[in-house]
Design a protein around this motif. Structure first.
Motif, PDB file in Angstrom:
ATOM      1  N   ASP A  85      26.710  36.560 -16.586  1.00 50.62           N
ATOM      2  CA  ASP A  85      25.285  36.392 -16.793  1.00 50.62           C
ATOM      3  C   ASP A  85      24.578  35.812 -15.578  1.00 50.62           C
ATOM      4  O   ASP A  85      23.376  35.544 -15.605  1.00 50.62           O
ATOM      5  CB  ASP A  85      25.022  35.493 -18.010  1.00 50.62           C
ATOM      6  CG  ASP A  85      25.737  34.148 -17.899  1.00 50.62           C
ATOM      7  OD1 ASP A  85      26.379  33.895 -16.857  1.00 50.62           O
ATOM      8  OD2 ASP A  85      25.660  33.356 -18.854  1.00 50.62           O
ATOM      9  N   LEU A 119      28.166  20.632 -17.582  1.00 49.86           N
ATOM     10  CA  LEU A 119      27.497  21.910 -17.400  1.00 49.86           C
ATOM     11  C   LEU A 119      27.179  22.565 -18.743  1.00 49.86           C
ATOM     12  O   LEU A 119      26.078  23.096 -18.937  1.00 49.86           O
ATOM     13  CB  LEU A 119      28.369  22.836 -16.540  1.00 49.86           C
ATOM     14  CG  LEU A 119      27.752  24.191 -16.176  1.00 49.86           C
ATOM     15  CD1 LEU A 119      26.437  24.015 -15.446  1.00 49.86           C
ATOM     16  CD2 LEU A 119      28.723  25.001 -15.318  1.00 49.86           C
ATOM     17  N   SER A 120      28.124  22.539 -19.702  1.00 57.40           N
ATOM     18  CA  SER A 120      27.864  23.169 -20.991  1.00 57.40           C
ATOM     19  C   SER A 120      26.737  22.453 -21.735  1.00 57.40           C
ATOM     20  O   SER A 120      25.905  23.085 -22.389  1.00 57.40           O
ATOM     21  CB  SER A 120      29.139  23.183 -21.848  1.00 57.40           C
ATOM     22  OG  SER A 120      29.527  21.873 -22.235  1.00 57.40           O
ATOM     23  N   GLU A 173      25.122  32.867 -14.318  1.00 59.24           N
ATOM     24  CA  GLU A 173      25.017  31.410 -14.394  1.00 59.24           C
ATOM     25  C   GLU A 173      26.230  30.736 -13.763  1.00 59.24           C
ATOM     26  O   GLU A 173      27.316  31.311 -13.667  1.00 59.24           O
ATOM     27  CB  GLU A 173      24.861  30.966 -15.853  1.00 59.24           C
ATOM     28  CG  GLU A 173      23.542  31.419 -16.486  1.00 59.24           C
ATOM     29  CD  GLU A 173      23.326  30.804 -17.845  1.00 59.24           C
ATOM     30  OE1 GLU A 173      24.241  30.126 -18.354  1.00 59.24           O
ATOM     31  OE2 GLU A 173      22.236  30.991 -18.410  1.00 59.24           O
ATOM     32  N   LEU A 214      17.719  17.832 -15.418  1.00 55.40           N
ATOM     33  CA  LEU A 214      17.721  19.291 -15.484  1.00 55.40           C
ATOM     34  C   LEU A 214      16.648  19.861 -14.559  1.00 55.40           C
ATOM     35  O   LEU A 214      15.632  19.198 -14.321  1.00 55.40           O
ATOM     36  CB  LEU A 214      17.444  19.748 -16.923  1.00 55.40           C
ATOM     37  CG  LEU A 214      18.389  19.206 -18.013  1.00 55.40           C
ATOM     38  CD1 LEU A 214      17.872  19.634 -19.388  1.00 55.40           C
ATOM     39  CD2 LEU A 214      19.811  19.685 -17.794  1.00 55.40           C
ATOM     40  N   PRO A 215      16.841  21.090 -14.051  1.00 56.87           N
ATOM     41  CA  PRO A 215      17.995  21.980 -14.233  1.00 56.87           C
ATOM     42  C   PRO A 215      19.176  21.563 -13.361  1.00 56.87           C
ATOM     43  O   PRO A 215      19.078  21.562 -12.131  1.00 56.87           O
ATOM     44  CB  PRO A 215      17.461  23.347 -13.821  1.00 56.87           C
ATOM     45  CG  PRO A 215      16.345  23.037 -12.860  1.00 56.87           C
ATOM     46  CD  PRO A 215      15.768  21.738 -13.288  1.00 56.87           C
ATOM     47  N   ALA A 229      24.268  20.807 -20.308  1.00 54.95           N
ATOM     48  CA  ALA A 229      23.031  21.146 -19.601  1.00 54.95           C
ATOM     49  C   ALA A 229      22.532  22.533 -19.990  1.00 54.95           C
ATOM     50  O   ALA A 229      21.325  22.748 -20.181  1.00 54.95           O
ATOM     51  CB  ALA A 229      23.260  21.069 -18.088  1.00 54.95           C
ATOM     52  N   LYS A 230      23.463  23.481 -20.140  1.00 47.65           N
ATOM     53  CA  LYS A 230      23.057  24.851 -20.492  1.00 47.65           C
ATOM     54  C   LYS A 230      22.487  24.940 -21.902  1.00 47.65           C
ATOM     55  O   LYS A 230      21.627  25.781 -22.187  1.00 47.65           O
ATOM     56  CB  LYS A 230      24.252  25.798 -20.350  1.00 47.65           C
ATOM     57  CG  LYS A 230      24.637  26.107 -18.907  1.00 47.65           C
ATOM     58  CD  LYS A 230      25.807  27.067 -18.842  1.00 47.65           C
ATOM     59  CE  LYS A 230      26.151  27.448 -17.410  1.00 47.65           C
ATOM     60  NZ  LYS A 230      27.290  28.382 -17.326  1.00 47.65           N
ATOM     61  N   GLU A 231      22.970  24.089 -22.810  1.00 47.03           N
ATOM     62  CA  GLU A 231      22.511  24.124 -24.192  1.00 47.03           C
ATOM     63  C   GLU A 231      21.228  23.325 -24.409  1.00 47.03           C
ATOM     64  O   GLU A 231      20.588  23.437 -25.455  1.00 47.03           O
ATOM     65  CB  GLU A 231      23.606  23.577 -25.124  1.00 47.03           C
ATOM     66  CG  GLU A 231      24.833  24.463 -25.214  1.00 47.03           C
ATOM     67  CD  GLU A 231      24.513  25.836 -25.794  1.00 47.03           C
ATOM     68  OE1 GLU A 231      23.716  25.906 -26.759  1.00 47.03           O
ATOM     69  OE2 GLU A 231      25.045  26.842 -25.274  1.00 47.03           O
ATOM     70  N   GLU A 285      22.123  22.829 -12.517  1.00 45.16           N
ATOM     71  CA  GLU A 285      22.709  23.724 -11.526  1.00 45.16           C
ATOM     72  C   GLU A 285      21.856  23.775 -10.258  1.00 45.16           C
ATOM     73  O   GLU A 285      22.372  23.713  -9.142  1.00 45.16           O
ATOM     74  CB  GLU A 285      22.855  25.145 -12.070  1.00 45.16           C
ATOM     75  CG  GLU A 285      23.676  25.254 -13.341  1.00 45.16           C
ATOM     76  CD  GLU A 285      22.801  25.368 -14.581  1.00 45.16           C
ATOM     77  OE1 GLU A 285      22.971  26.343 -15.331  1.00 45.16           O
ATOM     78  OE2 GLU A 285      21.932  24.482 -14.771  1.00 45.16           O
ATOM     79  N   ASP A 286      20.547  23.897 -10.426  1.00 44.37           N
ATOM     80  CA  ASP A 286      19.648  23.989  -9.274  1.00 44.37           C
ATOM     81  C   ASP A 286      19.694  22.714  -8.437  1.00 44.37           C
ATOM     82  O   ASP A 286      19.775  22.758  -7.209  1.00 44.37           O
ATOM     83  CB  ASP A 286      18.209  24.222  -9.737  1.00 44.37           C
ATOM     84  CG  ASP A 286      17.998  25.590 -10.360  1.00 44.37           C
ATOM     85  OD1 ASP A 286      18.989  26.331 -10.503  1.00 44.37           O
ATOM     86  OD2 ASP A 286      16.856  25.917 -10.708  1.00 44.37           O
TER      87      ASP A 286
END
Length: 554
Positions: free
Chosen positions: A547, A6-7, A549, A116-117, A9-11, A119-120
């Motif tokens: 945030d 997850l980290s 997320e 990506l994304p 992917a977020k970066e 999370e979605d």
């Protein structure tokens, strides 16, 4: 710093989906945007392809409960091929919320080799699985309403085979009673729930090649039997049009991207242990129209997803894989060599040597189909050089091409050796052949799978399955491919028989015709079509940050 999927992917820097579409040759007119980073593809508006791309199928040895990184290797291989300047698209299944909230996690790859994304995709994505859930349960509602409104078709409530579904592991719903509370509440009967990814509608959507084909397949689905034991179909109920309407947008493949910007089509999500375990045929064929090489995966080991890819998906699509990659890990080999799950981090090259028999069987299985496989040895930080050397030395002695991959940590760069070997394989025509003909008897087809794929001795049918087989032959439904529902952890139907068991007999306890999907589901062992949550589900670690997320997804 400790990295997580997850980290990472977020970066990651994510490109507007229009840019990804442009790189794949998809016009803006053919895109239906779902925000900035997701889109559906209107395949009717794509330019005709001069030729269809080659297919690389990624499968694995019999997995451990933690998973072996097959999706990660699939994504990493696609990114590596892109680094080698190849025209490539990766095609994957959509994650089910059951594993996401349970124990296995999502299905978006991992580390620096993920889509990506993240999370979605791991949560609601574009709503495809919700649409399948709704269509499935709408059909259940139509059936119960038909009973309530006079039962013109004379459906026997005791012989309704259609179940409701939920995209979640929920053991409490496996067996339920509906219609209680008096005449106004419907007709009381026993019912049950499957997980959505085991629904026949999921399989139908994944094997349909057009909206018209989808509608026809939905119409053919059997929902139960009359008092005279005659089959009742969706066409008899007259609701195939309504179901198609609910699924018309879900049928369109979804476009996203990898961390390295490789186009990724993610569509459909059947499990490989209880369904056919492949992303949609429409997604794979769309990817083949867009790229010279399509990298795709089939769930669990070669005994499940790959076998079904060969006998069900590719047969329906009239193509076959041009190369096959088998993902293996040292930790899985140790588990098949007798090491307990909580001791897998300890070095044990003797256990690796003992466990190689499982990998060897999967290599033999792919060779049975006339394809020479490539092994991707997916490296983990706990692997020792001695353990890795054990596998590499075995592969050299057996003249099997093997590449050590490290795509979780290095992305496409960690898969370059694998990509180069795969390119060589793609340049060499294979001698693909199915292991059975559709016109073979059900017994012959089952025996071919058990003996040639599982390495077992024979197959036997329960009394119930034997009675069902008589019905299948009566209605002419026996000339369909087989979709085995079997544990993923063992080549047998007993999950604790690891390694390479021999001399075993597979017991078929039930045969369920899926006429819309076009196959016969054969239930073995104690396999469940509605899983349960573990004692410590992954959901306990999930949250939403200040945030907004996601927190705790993997």
């Amino acid at each position: 710093m400790s990295f997580t999927d997850l980290s990472i992917a977020k970066e990651a820097t994510i490109k507007p989906i229009e840019k990804i579409a442009e790189s794949a040759g998809i016009s803006r007119d053919a895109l239906e945007l779902y925000g900035n980073y997701k889109a559906k593809i209107n395949v009717d508006l794509l330019e005709p392809a001069a030729k269809l791309g080659q297919v690389v199928l990624v499968t694995a040895l019999s997995p451990t409960p933690a998973g072996e990184g097959k999706s990660t290797v699939t994504v990493g291989l696609a990114d590596a091929l892109k680094q080698l300047k190849e025209s490539v698209v990766v095609a994957l299944r959509e994650p089910s919320l059951g594993p996401v909230m349970g124990v296995k996690g999502g299905a978006t790859g991992g580390g620096f080799a993920q889509v990506l994304p993240m999370e979605d995709i791991n949560l609601h994505f574009t709503g495809d699985i919700h649409a399948i859930t709704t269509a499935n349960n709408a059909l259940a509602a139509f059936i119960d309403n038909h009973l309530h409104q006079g039962n013109k078709l004379h459906i026997d409530p005791r012989r309704i085979t259609w179940k409701r579904v939920l995209d979640m592991n929920d053991r409490a719903l496996r067996q339920v009673t509906v219609g209680l509370g008096g005449p106004a509440q419907g007709v009381p009967r026993e019912d049950g729930f499957d997980i959505t990814v085991a629904s026949e509608i999921m399989a139908v959507l994944c094997l349909a090649d057009s909206l018209e084909d989808l509608k026809e397949r939905l119409a053919q689905m059997v929902i139960g039997y009359t008092y005279d034991k005659e089959p009742v179909t969706v066409r008899n109920l007259g609701v195939e049009g309504a179901l198609t309407l609910l699924l018309k947008d879900a049928l369109k493949p979804n476009l996203v991207q990898t961390i390295e910007g490789t186009p990724a089509i993610i569509h459909g999500g059947p499990f490989a242990n209880i369904a056919h375990g492949c992303n949609s045929l429409m997604a794979t064929q769309t990817a083949r129209r867009l790229a010279d090489i399509v990298v795709t995966e089939a769930g669990f080991g070669a005994d499940l997803g790959a076998e079904k890819f060969m006998h069900i998906k590719s047969r329906k699509g009239n193509f076959h894989p041009d190369a096959v990659v088998i993902v293996a890990t040292v930790r899985a080999l140790k588990m098949h060599g007798g090491v307990a799950k909580d001791s897998l981090k300890e070095s044990n090259h003797d256990a690796v040597r003992r466990g190689i028999v499982n990998l060897a069987k999967h290599v033999e299985t792919i060779r049975e189909f006339g394809i020479e496989p490539v092994i991707a040895l997916n490296r983990f930080v706990t692997d020792t050089e001695e353990e890795l050397a054990e596998v590499i030395g075995w592969a050299e002695a057996e003249e099997i091409e093997l590449a050590l991959t490290n795509v979780w940590e290095q992305g496409g760069e960690g898969g370059l050796e694998l990509a180069k070997i795969v390119k060589r394989q793609l340049a060499t025509p294979n001698q693909f052949a199915h292991l059975y003909d559709e016109q073979d008897s059900v017994e012959e087809k089952l025996r071919a799978i058990v003996q040639k794929v599982y390495g077992g001795a024979d197959v036997q049918l329960s009394d119930k399955a034997q009675k069902q087989l008589v019905e299948l032959k009566k209605y002419g439904w026996d000339a369909l491919p087989i979709c085995m529902a079997k544990t993923q952890y063992s080549l047998s139907d007993q999950p604790k028989l690891l390694g390479r068991p021999e001399g075993f007999t597979i017991t078929i306890r039930e045969i369920i015709p899926k006429l819309g999907a076009g196959f016969l589901v054969c239930l073995t062992g104690d396999i469940m079509t509605m899983p349960g949550l573990p004692k410590q589900p992954a959901a306990l670690n999930m949250d939403v940050g200040e945030d907004g997320e996601a927190v705790g997804l993997f």
